[in-house]
Scaffold this motif. Structure first.
Motif, mmCIF file in Angstrom:
data_model
loop_
_atom_site.group_PDB
_atom_site.id
_atom_site.type_symbol
_atom_site.label_atom_id
_atom_site.label_comp_id
_atom_site.label_asym_id
_atom_site.label_seq_id
_atom_site.Cartn_x
_atom_site.Cartn_y
_atom_site.Cartn_z
ATOM 1 N N ASP A 217 -2.280 -38.923 -19.972
ATOM 2 C CA ASP A 217 -3.487 -38.760 -20.517
ATOM 3 C C ASP A 217 -4.541 -39.926 -20.964
ATOM 4 O O ASP A 217 -4.860 -40.271 -21.251
ATOM 5 N N ALA A 218 -3.736 -41.045 -19.658
ATOM 6 C CA ALA A 218 -4.048 -41.983 -19.922
ATOM 7 C C ALA A 218 -5.592 -42.209 -18.848
ATOM 8 O O ALA A 218 -5.399 -43.312 -18.463
ATOM 9 N N GLY A 219 -6.068 -41.280 -18.712
ATOM 10 C CA GLY A 219 -7.154 -41.415 -17.749
ATOM 11 C C GLY A 219 -8.140 -42.123 -17.614
ATOM 12 O O GLY A 219 -8.326 -43.454 -16.875
ATOM 13 N N LEU B 2 -9.923 -25.958 -14.393
ATOM 14 C CA LEU B 2 -10.038 -26.662 -13.161
ATOM 15 C C LEU B 2 -11.120 -28.240 -13.450
ATOM 16 O O LEU B 2 -11.782 -27.652 -14.399
ATOM 17 N N SER B 3 -10.640 -28.952 -13.498
ATOM 18 C CA SER B 3 -11.349 -30.137 -13.608
ATOM 19 C C SER B 3 -11.610 -30.986 -12.015
ATOM 20 O O SER B 3 -11.009 -30.749 -11.059
ATOM 21 N N ILE B 4 -12.389 -32.441 -12.780
ATOM 22 C CA ILE B 4 -13.087 -33.770 -11.399
ATOM 23 C C ILE B 4 -12.072 -34.515 -11.831
ATOM 24 O O ILE B 4 -12.229 -35.090 -12.590
ATOM 25 N N TRP B 5 -11.275 -35.443 -10.845
ATOM 26 C CA TRP B 5 -10.786 -36.507 -10.813
ATOM 27 C C TRP B 5 -10.541 -37.100 -9.911
ATOM 28 O O TRP B 5 -10.468 -36.479 -8.581
ATOM 29 N N PRO B 6 -10.788 -38.845 -9.996
ATOM 30 C CA PRO B 6 -10.572 -39.945 -8.448
ATOM 31 C C PRO B 6 -9.315 -39.303 -7.494
ATOM 32 O O PRO B 6 -8.374 -39.260 -8.083
ATOM 33 N N SER B 7 -9.502 -39.535 -7.249
ATOM 34 C CA SER B 7 -7.939 -39.039 -6.187
ATOM 35 C C SER B 7 -6.904 -40.299 -5.989
ATOM 36 O O SER B 7 -7.433 -41.653 -6.306
ATOM 37 N N ASN B 8 -5.727 -39.627 -5.263
ATOM 38 C CA ASN B 8 -4.770 -41.302 -6.111
ATOM 39 C C ASN B 8 -4.664 -42.030 -7.694
ATOM 40 O O ASN B 8 -4.675 -43.378 -7.137
ATOM 41 N N HIS B 9 -4.986 -41.757 -8.311
ATOM 42 C CA HIS B 9 -5.494 -42.184 -9.588
ATOM 43 C C HIS B 9 -3.725 -41.929 -10.406
ATOM 44 O O HIS B 9 -2.839 -42.281 -10.154
ATOM 45 N N VAL B 10 -4.487 -41.580 -11.929
ATOM 46 C CA VAL B 10 -3.500 -40.932 -12.802
ATOM 47 C C VAL B 10 -2.578 -40.034 -12.371
ATOM 48 O O VAL B 10 -2.108 -39.902 -12.974
ATOM 49 N N ARG B 11 -3.145 -39.101 -11.925
ATOM 50 C CA ARG B 11 -2.571 -38.028 -12.577
ATOM 51 C C ARG B 11 -2.017 -37.325 -11.846
ATOM 52 O O ARG B 11 -1.324 -37.987 -10.368
ATOM 53 N N LEU B 12 -1.050 -36.821 -11.960
ATOM 54 C CA LEU B 12 0.652 -36.409 -11.484
ATOM 55 C C LEU B 12 0.101 -35.683 -10.649
ATOM 56 O O LEU B 12 -0.378 -34.529 -9.864
ATOM 57 N N LYS B 13 1.366 -35.478 -8.879
ATOM 58 C CA LYS B 13 1.138 -34.786 -7.717
ATOM 59 C C LYS B 13 2.338 -34.214 -7.782
ATOM 60 O O LYS B 13 3.732 -34.834 -8.463
ATOM 61 N N GLU B 14 2.123 -33.461 -7.517
ATOM 62 C CA GLU B 14 3.971 -32.806 -7.116
ATOM 63 C C GLU B 14 4.249 -32.832 -6.642
ATOM 64 O O GLU B 14 5.446 -32.479 -6.866
#
Length: 408
Positions: A332-334, A293-305
């Motif tokens: 990988d563009a976060g 697990l890690s943390i990252w801004p919500s509604n950003h670059v990361r995939l959603k299910e």
């Protein structure tokens, strides 16, 4: 006189080293920022970009290509309000002493109006006195140390603060991790951290964040950056009967923690700082990366299910891919988005203020930035030069070698 369409490092030796330093540098170095012949041209804005293009933090340094892509695009479109951008890149190799000397070169020889970078907390702390002395704004899209902002406020002495940040500051990351620890009912986490300014700063922030929720770590364990085997440190988690591992280190070290955890059969959550999302974490950890697990801004670059990435993200990524077609995938563009944001903030400020560094600083602080990747609107204020707070940050997890936004 600088040649058109060139990015100049300090020497041909350093340039050669950049090409050979790591895979990502090799892939992306073929698209230099397009530059105008700046001599005597008051409509050309000099921008310095500094970071670790080679060395142990080179993965971070390649994220700066997101900013380079923005300036390429603006120049190709004829500039903004008549201004074009002359981009000068310097590789500090994550060496604070070298970073300070390179920044002096950018400020006093090249005469830049603004600087983007650096990538490492120690380096940012080393250059802050120089940029404040020169009164040139510094926009940092990668270095996350809380101490950078604290030192900037001290240097401002109640006056103008020349430091701005578009990435997630450590105290906000720590608050988000503590929120997860509380939600999951963890009572005995162990903290593993590298012994750089980044790792020690993260340790301090995690301790404070956990104290606020009434949780005391069973132990804090430090280690030198780039340690090849962290099994002994992870064994301390097993011996202390920790119910979770919080790791504050760069991606390559977090990978060693994940592998040691797997080797020891330690079935407890591992929660890392945002550096866990560096590509080298998954590359080095392999199967051991799964589920961490890690943390990252919500509604950003990361995939959603389910659902798509925001259009502001995909639009920004298309700009990057146009100039760096062999660069990072969108998965990988976060941090590329943070560097994209830094460049667009500079473009917005120059459109309003021109080439004067002090005027650019004032514009960065006062303009509502709407055309960036990371959020719909970013508004700095005289009292807050940070882009993110804990409330903006959620959890992400590694699944099938990709990073997904996680609903908790």
């Amino acid at each position: 006189m600088r040649k058109k369409a060139g990015v100049f490092l300090l020497s041909t030796v350093l340039a050669f080293g950049t090409l050979l330093g790591c895979t990502k540098t090799e892939q992306t170095s073929g698209a230099p920022a397009k530059q105008k012949q700046a001599s005597g041209d008051s409509k050309v804005v000099k921008v310095g970009i500094i970071g670790a293009r080679t060395g142990p933090s080179a993965t971070l340094g390649q994220y700066l290509d997101g900013a380079v892509a923005v300036f390429n695009k603006i120049n190709d479109e004829g500039g903004v309000n008549g201004y074009t951008f002359d981009v000068i890149i310097r590789d500090d190799e994550a060496n604070p002493t070298k970073s300070k000397e390179l920044v002096k070169n950018l400020l006093y020889k090249e005469g830049v109006s603004v600087i983007i970078g650096p990538t490492n907390t120690s380096n940012a702390l080393a250059i802050l006195p120089e940029v404040f002395k020169a009164q040139v704004p510094l926009v940092d899209p990668v270095a996350t140390g809380t101490k950078i902002g604290e030192e900037a406020e001290k240097l401002a002495k109640g006056g103008k603060n020349y430091f701005f940040r578009t990435t997630t500051v450590d105290y906000a990351q720590a608050d988000a991790i503590a929120n997860y620890v509380k939600k999951k009912g963890l009572q005995n986490p162990i903290i593993l951290h590298d012994e750089t300014a980044y790792g020690k700063g993260g340790l301090k922030e995690i301790q404070k964040a956990l104290e606020k929720i009434g949780v005391k770590p069973v132990k804090e364990v430090g280690f030198p950056m780039s340690t090849s085997d962290l099994t002994p440190q992870v064994m301390e988690a097993k011996q202390a009967q920790a119910d979770g591992i919080i790791v504050w280190a760069l991606g390559h070290d977090q990978a060693q923690v994940a592998k040691a955890k797997q080797k020891l059969g330690l079935n407890i959550p591992m929660i890392g700082s945002t550096a866990m999302q560096q590509t080298n974490f998954r590359e080095l950890a392999g199967a051991a990366a799964e589920g961490n697990l890690s943390i990252w801004p919500s509604n950003h670059v990361r995939l959603k299910e389910q659902g798509e990435r925001p259009k502001r993200i995909t639009d920004a990524y298309e700009v990057y891919k146009k100039y760096f077609p062999k660069g990072y995938s969108i998965d990988d563009a976060g941090s590329l988005m943070f560097t994209y944001d830094a460049a667009m903030i500079v473009v917005n400020a120059v459109e309003k203020a021109g080439t004067d560094p002090a005027a650019i600083r004032d514009a960065i602080e006062s303009i509502p930035h709407k055309n960036i990747a990371s959020k719909d609107v970013l508004q700095f204020t005289p009292d807050n030069h940070e882009a993110w707070e804990g409330k903006d940050i959620g959890m992400v997890t590694v699944k099938n070698n990709k990073v997904y936004e996680r609903k908790e």
